[in-house]
Motif scaffolding. Structure first.
Motif, PDB file in Angstrom:
ATOM      1  N   VAL A 103       6.875  50.347  -5.475  1.00  0.00           N
ATOM      2  CA  VAL A 103       5.844  50.057  -6.043  1.00  0.00           C
ATOM      3  C   VAL A 103       4.544  49.770  -5.609  1.00  0.00           C
ATOM      4  O   VAL A 103       4.581  49.426  -3.818  1.00  0.00           O
ATOM      5  N   PRO A 104       3.588  50.247  -6.230  1.00  0.00           N
ATOM      6  CA  PRO A 104       2.307  50.160  -5.130  1.00  0.00           C
ATOM      7  C   PRO A 104       1.500  48.962  -4.637  1.00  0.00           C
ATOM      8  O   PRO A 104       1.871  48.340  -5.644  1.00  0.00           O
ATOM      9  N   TRP A 105       0.760  48.975  -3.409  1.00  0.00           N
ATOM     10  CA  TRP A 105       0.871  47.959  -3.226  1.00  0.00           C
ATOM     11  C   TRP A 105      -0.310  47.492  -2.219  1.00  0.00           C
ATOM     12  O   TRP A 105      -0.865  48.952  -1.724  1.00  0.00           O
ATOM     13  N   THR A 106      -1.278  46.732  -2.343  1.00  0.00           N
ATOM     14  CA  THR A 106      -2.650  46.208  -1.195  1.00  0.00           C
ATOM     15  C   THR A 106      -2.483  45.530  -0.769  1.00  0.00           C
ATOM     16  O   THR A 106      -1.871  44.445  -1.044  1.00  0.00           O
ATOM     17  N   SER A 107      -3.825  45.293   0.311  1.00  0.00           N
ATOM     18  CA  SER A 107      -4.169  43.698   0.643  1.00  0.00           C
ATOM     19  C   SER A 107      -5.477  43.767   1.202  1.00  0.00           C
ATOM     20  O   SER A 107      -6.231  44.946   1.084  1.00  0.00           O
ATOM     21  N   THR A 108      -6.019  42.867   1.272  1.00  0.00           N
ATOM     22  CA  THR A 108      -6.779  42.597   1.312  1.00  0.00           C
ATOM     23  C   THR A 108      -7.033  41.815   2.568  1.00  0.00           C
ATOM     24  O   THR A 108      -6.168  40.940   2.820  1.00  0.00           O
ATOM     25  N   ALA A 138       1.315  50.315   3.139  1.00  0.00           N
ATOM     26  CA  ALA A 138       0.189  49.947   1.557  1.00  0.00           C
ATOM     27  C   ALA A 138      -0.391  50.850   1.281  1.00  0.00           C
ATOM     28  O   ALA A 138      -0.740  52.525   2.109  1.00  0.00           O
ATOM     29  N   MET A 139      -0.787  51.135  -0.071  1.00  0.00           N
ATOM     30  CA  MET A 139      -1.516  52.461  -0.888  1.00  0.00           C
ATOM     31  C   MET A 139      -2.754  52.501  -0.179  1.00  0.00           C
ATOM     32  O   MET A 139      -3.314  54.007  -0.101  1.00  0.00           O
ATOM     33  N   GLY A 140      -3.191  51.657   0.135  1.00  0.00           N
ATOM     34  CA  GLY A 140      -4.854  51.426   0.707  1.00  0.00           C
ATOM     35  C   GLY A 140      -5.213  49.873   1.101  1.00  0.00           C
ATOM     36  O   GLY A 140      -4.219  49.159   0.894  1.00  0.00           O
ATOM     37  N   LEU A 141      -6.263  49.555   1.885  1.00  0.00           N
ATOM     38  CA  LEU A 141      -6.077  48.319   2.433  1.00  0.00           C
ATOM     39  C   LEU A 141      -8.484  48.214   1.726  1.00  0.00           C
ATOM     40  O   LEU A 141      -8.869  49.246   1.867  1.00  0.00           O
ATOM     41  N   PHE A 142      -8.399  46.189   1.272  1.00  0.00           N
ATOM     42  CA  PHE A 142      -9.658  46.403   1.347  1.00  0.00           C
ATOM     43  C   PHE A 142      -9.936  45.751   2.562  1.00  0.00           C
ATOM     44  O   PHE A 142      -9.297  45.097   3.223  1.00  0.00           O
ATOM     45  N   ILE A 143     -11.383  45.758   2.866  1.00  0.00           N
ATOM     46  CA  ILE A 143     -11.452  44.790   3.625  1.00  0.00           C
ATOM     47  C   ILE A 143     -12.813  43.970   3.679  1.00  0.00           C
ATOM     48  O   ILE A 143     -13.170  44.806   3.321  1.00  0.00           O
ATOM     49  N   VAL A 144     -13.011  42.936   4.208  1.00  0.00           N
ATOM     50  CA  VAL A 144     -14.424  41.983   4.066  1.00  0.00           C
ATOM     51  C   VAL A 144     -15.427  42.682   5.059  1.00  0.00           C
ATOM     52  O   VAL A 144     -16.184  41.865   4.941  1.00  0.00           O
TER      53      VAL A 144
END
Length: 377
Positions: A103-108, A138-144
């Motif tokens: 299952v695809p997943w991502t994170s911040t 992870a499929m990709g990652l968000f960054i703040v």
């Protein structure tokens, strides 16, 4: 359109918790609530806060194996899903829960992965490696904060701003300050400096306490809002430095408006930060900020135009910066106005949600190209 499962620790506090809570409220106000399902691991203040919104909330309980099993089962309730985790432990659990079913997943990513476990020598040797292993899945990652991209093991890195969605001050700033002076039993002409942070080595709160001992402003008091494993060490340091009567440990506070309304300067002397929510909170409530000269704070404080940047770990320089601001009301006002005009417009809740939706579109395109992910049955 995939259903997004937002996975977080129910007992989370601090900036990441504020980010997730703001996201839930923003999804209800400006987004498509039916697309999102919020999943809390255990109970706690963040889980309670999310429960007050109108998003769909699920709770899972137990240790690693139980949590992974429950998360897998929950992901199977929707046909097409994207799991979105927040926090190192949640990322590790997400990698374990999605690996078998692909299952695809991502994170911040809210902070530098190398600094997440400095409070424990054992965890600092084990968990960063596990965390980095999980992020590779992870499929990709968000960054703040853009500088975090340099240390992440994925090709797809997506920017998302923190957001500020705060209630107004319940009373005037002078009244807030008088209220806190009464609570603390200190003189009514005391000058109040503060910080809201977890008591973790990465925050460098020991530097701030040492700086209190070097201030020329003798009636300055430091209010520390937060808690953590370092509290006994910091309390002892305040005694050693001879400032225990001017350093006040407040613990975690329910509602921060009065705190920010009371202090004249907010000081965050961290070694590393993403986009710290406490600085956004302080600026929103009209408090001048001092931050350490690191990438995250340098960007947020506009290279010193919207707040003071102090050398990392320099006690004397930090004390001098605090003294200058305490003694110069016009200088404080200048930074407050610059923060309001130059910084806050970029942190509207709608902008955070729009950034996430753009990012999900990018990830969806990557998912379609990869053809390796299965649909939940």
């Amino acid at each position: 359109m995939r259903t997004v499962f937002v996975f977080f620790a129910g007992n989370e506090r601090g900036g990441a918790a504020a980010h997730i809570h703001t996201l839930a409220r923003t999804v209800v106000r400006f987004g498509n609530p039916s697309r999102y399902r919020f999943v809390s691991l255990g109970s706690g203040p963040l889980a309670d806060a999310i429960a007050t919104t109108d998003v769909r909330l699920h709770k899972i309980e137990g240790g690693t194996l139980a949590a992974v099993s429950q998360l897998r089962q929950l992901l199977q309730t929707e046909r097409e899903v994207l799991l979105h985790a927040h926090g190192p432990r949640m990322n590790i659990l997400a990698a374990l829960a999605t690996r078998r079913r692909r299952v695809p997943w991502t994170s911040t990513i809210h902070s530098h992965p190398a600094y997440d476990f400095l409070g424990s020598s054992l965890k600092s040797r084990i968990y960063p490696k596990l965390h980095m292993w999980s992020l590779k899945q992870a499929m990709g990652l968000f960054i703040v904060q853009s500088s975090l991209a340099e240390v992440l093991p994925t090709r797809t890195v997506l920017d998302v701003p923190n957001a500020v969605d705060l209630p107004p001050l319940p009373r005037g700033r002078a009244e807030c300050a008088a209220l806190w002076r009464d609570r603390l039993g200190i003189e009514q002409d005391a000058r109040l400096v503060g910080v809201a942070a977890r008591f973790d080595p990465v925050k460098n709160l020991d530097v701030l306490i040492r700086a209190m001992a070097h201030l020329q402003t003798q009636n300055a008091h430091l209010l520390l809002a937060g808690d953590g494993e370092m509290r006994p060490t910091l309390e002892q340091l305040a005694v050693q430095e001879g400032v225990a009567n001017r350093v006040h440990f407040l613990g975690f506070l329910n509602g921060m408006a009065d705190f920010y309304g009371a202090i004249e300067i907010h000081v965050l002397p961290s070694k590393s930060e993403g986009t710290p929510f406490c600085v956004l909170e302080a600026g929103t409530y009209g408090v001048a900020n001092i931050g350490s000269d690191i990438p995250g704070l340098r960007a947020l404080l506009q290279d010193g135009r919207a707040g003071v940047l102090a050398p990392v770990g320099d006690v004397g320089a930090l004390a001098k910066d605090i003294d200058i601001l305490l003694q110069n009301e016009a200088e404080r006002a200048k930074y407050v106005d610059a923060f309001s005009q130059r910084v806050l417009p970029d942190f509207a809740p709608q902008k955070m949600l729009e950034a996430y939706e753009r990012g999900y579109t990018v990830l969806e395109e990557d998912i379609l190209r990869s053809r390796q992910f299965t649909r939940s049955s």
